[in-house]
Design a protein around this motif. Structure first.
Motif, PDB file in Angstrom:
ATOM      1  N   GLU A  21       0.841  -1.208   0.000  1.00 32.01           N
ATOM      2  CA  GLU A  21       0.000   0.000   0.000  1.00 32.01           C
ATOM      3  C   GLU A  21       0.870   1.250   0.000  1.00 32.01           C
ATOM      4  OE1 GLU A  21      -0.397  -2.526   2.361  1.00 32.01           O
ATOM      5  OE2 GLU A  21      -2.045  -3.459   1.259  1.00 32.01           O
ATOM      6  N   GLU A  22       1.956   1.245   0.800  1.00 36.05           N
ATOM      7  CA  GLU A  22       2.858   2.398   0.843  1.00 36.05           C
ATOM      8  C   GLU A  22       3.562   2.589  -0.505  1.00 36.05           C
ATOM      9  OE1 GLU A  22       4.165   2.532   5.549  1.00 36.05           O
ATOM     10  OE2 GLU A  22       5.028   0.985   4.257  1.00 36.05           O
ATOM     11  N   VAL A  23       3.912   1.492  -1.156  1.00 40.44           N
ATOM     12  CA  VAL A  23       4.534   1.571  -2.483  1.00 40.44           C
ATOM     13  C   VAL A  23       3.569   2.235  -3.461  1.00 40.44           C
ATOM     14  CG1 VAL A  23       5.322   0.206  -4.469  1.00 40.44           C
ATOM     15  CG2 VAL A  23       6.115  -0.372  -2.177  1.00 40.44           C
ATOM     16  N   GLU A  24       2.309   1.827  -3.431  1.00 40.18           N
ATOM     17  CA  GLU A  24       1.308   2.409  -4.332  1.00 40.18           C
ATOM     18  C   GLU A  24       1.109   3.897  -4.065  1.00 40.18           C
ATOM     19  OE1 GLU A  24      -0.021   1.118  -7.067  1.00 40.18           O
ATOM     20  OE2 GLU A  24       1.213  -0.644  -6.654  1.00 40.18           O
ATOM     21  N   VAL A  25       1.088   4.277  -2.791  1.00 43.14           N
ATOM     22  CA  VAL A  25       0.927   5.691  -2.431  1.00 43.14           C
ATOM     23  C   VAL A  25       2.132   6.490  -2.931  1.00 43.14           C
ATOM     24  CG1 VAL A  25       0.870   7.294  -0.466  1.00 43.14           C
ATOM     25  CG2 VAL A  25      -0.587   5.277  -0.456  1.00 43.14           C
ATOM     26  N   LEU A  26       3.331   5.943  -2.745  1.00 39.29           N
ATOM     27  CA  LEU A  26       4.557   6.605  -3.181  1.00 39.29           C
ATOM     28  C   LEU A  26       4.557   6.797  -4.698  1.00 39.29           C
ATOM     29  CD1 LEU A  26       7.109   7.523  -1.629  1.00 39.29           C
ATOM     30  CD2 LEU A  26       8.169   5.371  -2.315  1.00 39.29           C
ATOM     31  N   LEU A  27       4.243   5.737  -5.425  1.00 40.34           N
ATOM     32  CA  LEU A  27       4.195   5.831  -6.893  1.00 40.34           C
ATOM     33  C   LEU A  27       3.102   6.790  -7.353  1.00 40.34           C
ATOM     34  CD1 LEU A  27       4.698   2.068  -7.827  1.00 40.34           C
ATOM     35  CD2 LEU A  27       6.295   3.932  -8.296  1.00 40.34           C
ATOM     36  N   ALA A  29       2.003   9.412  -5.892  1.00 42.23           N
ATOM     37  CA  ALA A  29       2.363  10.810  -5.638  1.00 42.23           C
ATOM     38  C   ALA A  29       3.086  11.420  -6.834  1.00 42.23           C
ATOM     39  CB  ALA A  29       3.235  10.921  -4.389  1.00 42.23           C
ATOM     40  N   GLU A  30       3.858  10.629  -7.557  1.00 44.76           N
ATOM     41  CA  GLU A  30       4.580  11.139  -8.724  1.00 44.76           C
ATOM     42  C   GLU A  30       3.821  10.912 -10.020  1.00 44.76           C
ATOM     43  OE1 GLU A  30       7.523  13.130  -8.769  1.00 44.76           O
ATOM     44  OE2 GLU A  30       6.619  13.173  -6.798  1.00 44.76           O
ATOM     45  N   LYS A  31       3.092   9.814 -10.108  1.00 48.10           N
ATOM     46  CA  LYS A  31       2.358   9.527 -11.343  1.00 48.10           C
ATOM     47  C   LYS A  31       1.306  10.598 -11.612  1.00 48.10           C
ATOM     48  CE  LYS A  31       0.286   5.755 -13.868  1.00 48.10           C
ATOM     49  NZ  LYS A  31      -0.176   4.388 -13.849  1.00 48.10           N
ATOM     50  N   SER A  32       0.765  11.174 -10.551  1.00 47.82           N
ATOM     51  CA  SER A  32      -0.281  12.185 -10.709  1.00 47.82           C
ATOM     52  C   SER A  32       0.269  13.528 -11.200  1.00 47.82           C
ATOM     53  CB  SER A  32      -1.031  12.369  -9.393  1.00 47.82           C
ATOM     54  OG  SER A  32      -0.152  12.850  -8.396  1.00 47.82           O
ATOM     55  N   PHE A  39       7.263  12.634 -14.187  1.00 49.35           N
ATOM     56  CA  PHE A  39       7.323  11.362 -14.916  1.00 49.35           C
ATOM     57  C   PHE A  39       8.669  10.678 -14.685  1.00 49.35           C
ATOM     58  CE2 PHE A  39       8.047   8.747 -18.734  1.00 49.35           C
ATOM     59  CZ  PHE A  39       7.058   7.801 -18.478  1.00 49.35           C
ATOM     60  N   ARG A  40       9.753  11.445 -14.764  1.00 52.24           N
ATOM     61  CA  ARG A  40      11.081  10.865 -14.506  1.00 52.24           C
ATOM     62  C   ARG A  40      11.129  10.241 -13.122  1.00 52.24           C
ATOM     63  NH1 ARG A  40      15.577  14.837 -12.988  1.00 52.24           N
ATOM     64  NH2 ARG A  40      14.127  14.877 -11.240  1.00 52.24           N
ATOM     65  N   ASN A  41      10.624  10.956 -12.123  1.00 53.02           N
ATOM     66  CA  ASN A  41      10.654  10.467 -10.750  1.00 53.02           C
ATOM     67  C   ASN A  41       9.819   9.201 -10.592  1.00 53.02           C
ATOM     68  OD1 ASN A  41      12.151  12.758 -10.366  1.00 53.02           O
ATOM     69  ND2 ASN A  41      10.581  13.839  -9.219  1.00 53.02           N
ATOM     70  N   TYR A  42       8.679   9.159 -11.267  1.00 49.26           N
ATOM     71  CA  TYR A  42       7.825   7.972 -11.230  1.00 49.26           C
ATOM     72  C   TYR A  42       8.577   6.768 -11.802  1.00 49.26           C
ATOM     73  CZ  TYR A  42       4.186   4.718 -12.736  1.00 49.26           C
ATOM     74  OH  TYR A  42       3.443   3.585 -12.950  1.00 49.26           O
ATOM     75  N   ILE A 131      13.826  11.451  -3.342  1.00 50.94           N
ATOM     76  CA  ILE A 131      13.084  10.401  -2.647  1.00 50.94           C
ATOM     77  C   ILE A 131      12.425  10.987  -1.402  1.00 50.94           C
ATOM     78  CG2 ILE A 131      13.270   8.178  -1.452  1.00 50.94           C
ATOM     79  CD1 ILE A 131      13.811   7.737  -4.379  1.00 50.94           C
ATOM     80  N   SER A 132      13.142  11.824  -0.672  1.00 51.13           N
ATOM     81  CA  SER A 132      12.575  12.455   0.533  1.00 51.13           C
ATOM     82  C   SER A 132      11.405  13.368   0.190  1.00 51.13           C
ATOM     83  CB  SER A 132      13.647  13.277   1.269  1.00 51.13           C
ATOM     84  OG  SER A 132      14.624  12.428   1.798  1.00 51.13           O
ATOM     85  N   ARG A 133      11.537  14.142  -0.887  1.00 52.98           N
ATOM     86  CA  ARG A 133      10.445  15.029  -1.306  1.00 52.98           C
ATOM     87  C   ARG A 133       9.215  14.238  -1.728  1.00 52.98           C
ATOM     88  NH1 ARG A 133      13.622  18.118  -5.269  1.00 52.98           N
ATOM     89  NH2 ARG A 133      15.281  18.820  -3.941  1.00 52.98           N
ATOM     90  N   ILE A 134       9.449  13.159  -2.460  1.00 57.00           N
ATOM     91  CA  ILE A 134       8.332  12.312  -2.897  1.00 57.00           C
ATOM     92  C   ILE A 134       7.650  11.697  -1.686  1.00 57.00           C
ATOM     93  CG2 ILE A 134       7.716  10.234  -4.185  1.00 57.00           C
ATOM     94  CD1 ILE A 134      10.170  10.922  -6.033  1.00 57.00           C
ATOM     95  N   GLN A 135       8.441  11.263  -0.721  1.00 57.86           N
ATOM     96  CA  GLN A 135       7.903  10.691   0.518  1.00 57.86           C
ATOM     97  C   GLN A 135       6.971  11.687   1.209  1.00 57.86           C
ATOM     98  OE1 GLN A 135      10.982  10.159   3.418  1.00 57.86           O
ATOM     99  NE2 GLN A 135       9.584   9.515   5.020  1.00 57.86           N
ATOM    100  N   LYS A 136       7.388  12.936   1.317  1.00 61.35           N
ATOM    101  CA  LYS A 136       6.557  13.966   1.956  1.00 61.35           C
ATOM    102  C   LYS A 136       5.311  14.245   1.123  1.00 61.35           C
ATOM    103  CE  LYS A 136      10.352  16.036   4.417  1.00 61.35           C
ATOM    104  NZ  LYS A 136      11.534  16.842   4.222  1.00 61.35           N
ATOM    105  N   ARG A 137       5.474  14.328  -0.199  1.00 62.85           N
ATOM    106  CA  ARG A 137       4.349  14.577  -1.088  1.00 62.85           C
ATOM    107  C   ARG A 137       3.313  13.458  -0.973  1.00 62.85           C
ATOM    108  NH1 ARG A 137       7.008  14.983  -5.850  1.00 62.85           N
ATOM    109  NH2 ARG A 137       7.780  17.011  -5.245  1.00 62.85           N
ATOM    110  N   ALA A 138       3.798  12.237  -0.728  1.00 65.57           N
ATOM    111  CA  ALA A 138       2.916  11.077  -0.611  1.00 65.57           C
ATOM    112  C   ALA A 138       2.271  10.990   0.777  1.00 65.57           C
ATOM    113  CB  ALA A 138       3.691   9.799  -0.897  1.00 65.57           C
TER     114      ALA A 138
END
Length: 172
Positions: A21-27, A29-32, A39-42, A131-138
């Motif tokens: 579930e955490e993996v899906e939330v993380l992905l 956050a960038e896919k949206s 897109f690169r981050n995703y 990765i840290s920014r994506i984590q916070k965004r998620a």
């Protein structure tokens, strides 16, 4: 007869991994995000989670090491050992699309798969910050997320999905 043989050592604590579930939330956050960097981050996250690459392997993976047809990347790993890491169809499709986006950037100065906005090889610290920014965004501030946690997550998910743990140990 086995009394003099010591029991194998077991770790006191297991490595931190993300749940599915955490993996899906993380992905998610960038896919949206609807921009080049999003897109690169995703695709970066997908690659980390699907291959279990180390950060230095990830940074140094070049276009000539990428084999989309066989879903693999040749990496120069720890201890100066070369090996192939494999990825699934979803990652292959995303990487193929990323390469088209990357080619349309204009000036690209480096032949690594993932580059920064200026077309240069990404710095380790910048990948870690992303990765840290994506984590916070998620919204996963209370969860440890790092390149190494993504590596452990990749191994755990591979075993959970039926990969034999012994060959996986050889791979990682």
């Amino acid at each position: 007869p086995v009394e003099p043989i010591d029991e194998p050592k077991t770790p006191n604590k297991f490595p931190k991994t993300l749940s599915e579930e955490e993996v899906e939330v993380l992905l998610g956050a960038e896919k949206s995000r609807d921009d080049w960097a999003g897109f690169r981050n995703y695709v970066m996250l997908l690659t980390f989670i699907d291959t279990g690459m180390r950060l230095t392997e990830f940074r140094n993976a070049s276009l000539e090491d990428l084999d989309l047809e066989n879903h693999s990347i040749k990496v120069h790993g720890k201890g100066a050992k070369d090996r192939k890491v494999f990825f699934g169809k979803k990652t292959a499709k995303a990487l193929h699309r990323w390469l088209r986006v990357r080619d349309n950037m204009g000036k690209v100065w480096d032949d690594t798969i993932f580059i920064d906005r200026k077309g240069n090889k990404m710095k380790e610290r910048n990948v870690q910050r992303l990765i840290s920014r994506i984590q916070k965004r998620a919204g996963l501030e209370d969860t440890k997320v790092s390149c190494h946690v993504l590596r452990h997550t990749a191994a755990t998910l591979a075993v959970k999905n039926g990969l034999n743990a012994f060959p996986l140990k050889q791979q990682f």
